[in-house]
Motif scaffolding. Structure first.
Motif, PDB file in Angstrom:
ATOM      1  N   TYR A   1      53.700  33.518  48.481  1.00 21.61           N
ATOM      2  CA  TYR A   1      54.058  32.112  48.240  1.00 21.61           C
ATOM      3  C   TYR A   1      53.106  31.236  49.049  1.00 21.61           C
ATOM      4  O   TYR A   1      52.889  31.470  50.236  1.00 21.61           O
ATOM      5  N   TRP A   2      52.593  30.196  48.411  1.00 17.15           N
ATOM      6  CA  TRP A   2      51.720  29.272  49.128  1.00 17.15           C
ATOM      7  C   TRP A   2      52.575  28.253  49.877  1.00 17.15           C
ATOM      8  O   TRP A   2      53.502  27.664  49.315  1.00 17.15           O
ATOM      9  N   THR A   3      52.254  28.051  51.147  1.00 17.28           N
ATOM     10  CA  THR A   3      52.817  26.961  51.950  1.00 17.28           C
ATOM     11  C   THR A   3      51.678  26.422  52.808  1.00 17.28           C
ATOM     12  O   THR A   3      50.667  27.106  53.004  1.00 17.28           O
ATOM     13  N   PRO A   4      51.785  25.212  53.331  1.00 18.32           N
ATOM     14  CA  PRO A   4      50.664  24.592  54.050  1.00 18.32           C
ATOM     15  C   PRO A   4      50.064  25.439  55.180  1.00 18.32           C
ATOM     16  O   PRO A   4      48.854  25.446  55.366  1.00 18.32           O
ATOM     17  N   ILE A  35      50.526  15.479  57.064  1.00 20.83           N
ATOM     18  CA  ILE A  35      51.578  15.932  56.146  1.00 20.83           C
ATOM     19  C   ILE A  35      51.195  15.474  54.738  1.00 20.83           C
ATOM     20  O   ILE A  35      51.631  14.432  54.270  1.00 20.83           O
ATOM     21  N   VAL A  36      50.352  16.249  54.083  1.00 22.78           N
ATOM     22  CA  VAL A  36      49.900  15.877  52.746  1.00 22.78           C
ATOM     23  C   VAL A  36      50.694  16.580  51.648  1.00 22.78           C
ATOM     24  O   VAL A  36      50.664  16.158  50.506  1.00 22.78           O
ATOM     25  N   HIS A  37      51.388  17.656  51.995  1.00 22.24           N
ATOM     26  CA  HIS A  37      52.224  18.377  51.033  1.00 22.24           C
ATOM     27  C   HIS A  37      53.681  18.159  51.419  1.00 22.24           C
ATOM     28  O   HIS A  37      54.328  19.028  51.999  1.00 22.24           O
ATOM     29  N   ASN A  38      54.191  16.977  51.079  1.00 22.86           N
ATOM     30  CA  ASN A  38      55.551  16.585  51.469  1.00 22.86           C
ATOM     31  C   ASN A  38      56.619  17.557  50.996  1.00 22.86           C
ATOM     32  O   ASN A  38      57.685  17.654  51.601  1.00 22.86           O
ATOM     33  N   ALA A  39      56.369  18.285  49.931  1.00 21.13           N
ATOM     34  CA  ALA A  39      57.365  19.208  49.390  1.00 21.13           C
ATOM     35  C   ALA A  39      57.677  20.354  50.346  1.00 21.13           C
ATOM     36  O   ALA A  39      58.675  21.050  50.167  1.00 21.13           O
TER      37      ALA A  39
END
Length: 150
Positions: free
Chosen positions: A106-109, A42-46
Motif C-alpha cells: 500500500y502506498w502511503t506518504p 502535508i500534500v497528501h491530506n488523505a
C-alpha cells in the motif's frame, strides 16, 4: 424560593464550567502544515493525522507511522484527541478507535503501508479492491514493524 433557584443555577453553571473539554480536528493547510516528525509538507491530506493537545495546540503528521512515532516518544498524557483520515471516506476518525490495515505494497506518504478505517467492514471492503492486508487495532501499532521501516 428565589435563593433556592439562584443556588441551583449557580451550581449548574459551575458544573458546566468544570466539564471535560471537547476537541475537534482542524483542517490541514497544505501550504503551511508540515509533519512534526519528518518535516515533510502535508500534500497528501488523505493520509494525514493530527493530535489535539490538552493545551490547545495541534501536532500534524503526514502518515500514521509518524503520528505513532510521536506517541511513542511523548506518551498520551497530554493528548486531548487524535485523528487520522479514513482511507475509504477521507473523513477524520478517532485514532484510538480506528481499524487499520497493513500491506507493505500500500502506498502511503512515508511508505509505512498502513491505512485507517472507521469499521472492520470498511477495511475488508478496501482489501477486496486494493489487496489483502493485515487487520490491526490501535494497540497493535505501538510495536508494529512497518514497510521499509523494518
Amino acid at each position: 424560593m428565589k435563593k433556592w433557584l439562584m443556588s441551583v443555577l449557580l451550581c449548574c453553571g459551575v458544573l458546566v464550567g468544570c466539564s471535560e473539554k471537547t476537541y475537534e480536528p482542524r483542517e490541514i493547510v497544505s501550504e503551511t502544515d508540515v509533519c512534526k516528525i519528518c518535516n515533510m509538507s502535508i500534500v497528501h491530506n488523505a493520509y494525514a493525522g493530527q493530535i489535539a493537545l490538552k493545551n490547545g495546540d495541534y501536532e500534524i503528521f503526514d502518515d500514521i507511522g509518524c503520528l505513532m512515532e510521536y506517541m511513542k516518544a511523548n506518551g498520551e498524557e497530554e493528548v486531548g484527541a487524535a485523528y487520522i483520515k479514513d482511507a475509504a471516506k477521507n473523513e477524520w476518525i478517532d485514532v484510538f478507535n480506528a481499524i487499520y490495515v497493513y500491506n507493505k505494497d500500500y502506498w502511503t506518504p512515508m511508505n509505512y503501508g498502513v491505512v485507517a478505517f472507521d469499521s472492520k467492514e470498511s477495511a475488508q471492503e478496501w482489501m477486496k479492491t486494493e489487496g489483502e492486508g493485515r487487520l490491526l487495532a490501535y494497540k497493535d501499532l505501538h510495536d508494529f514493524k512497518w514497510g521499509i521501516h523494518n
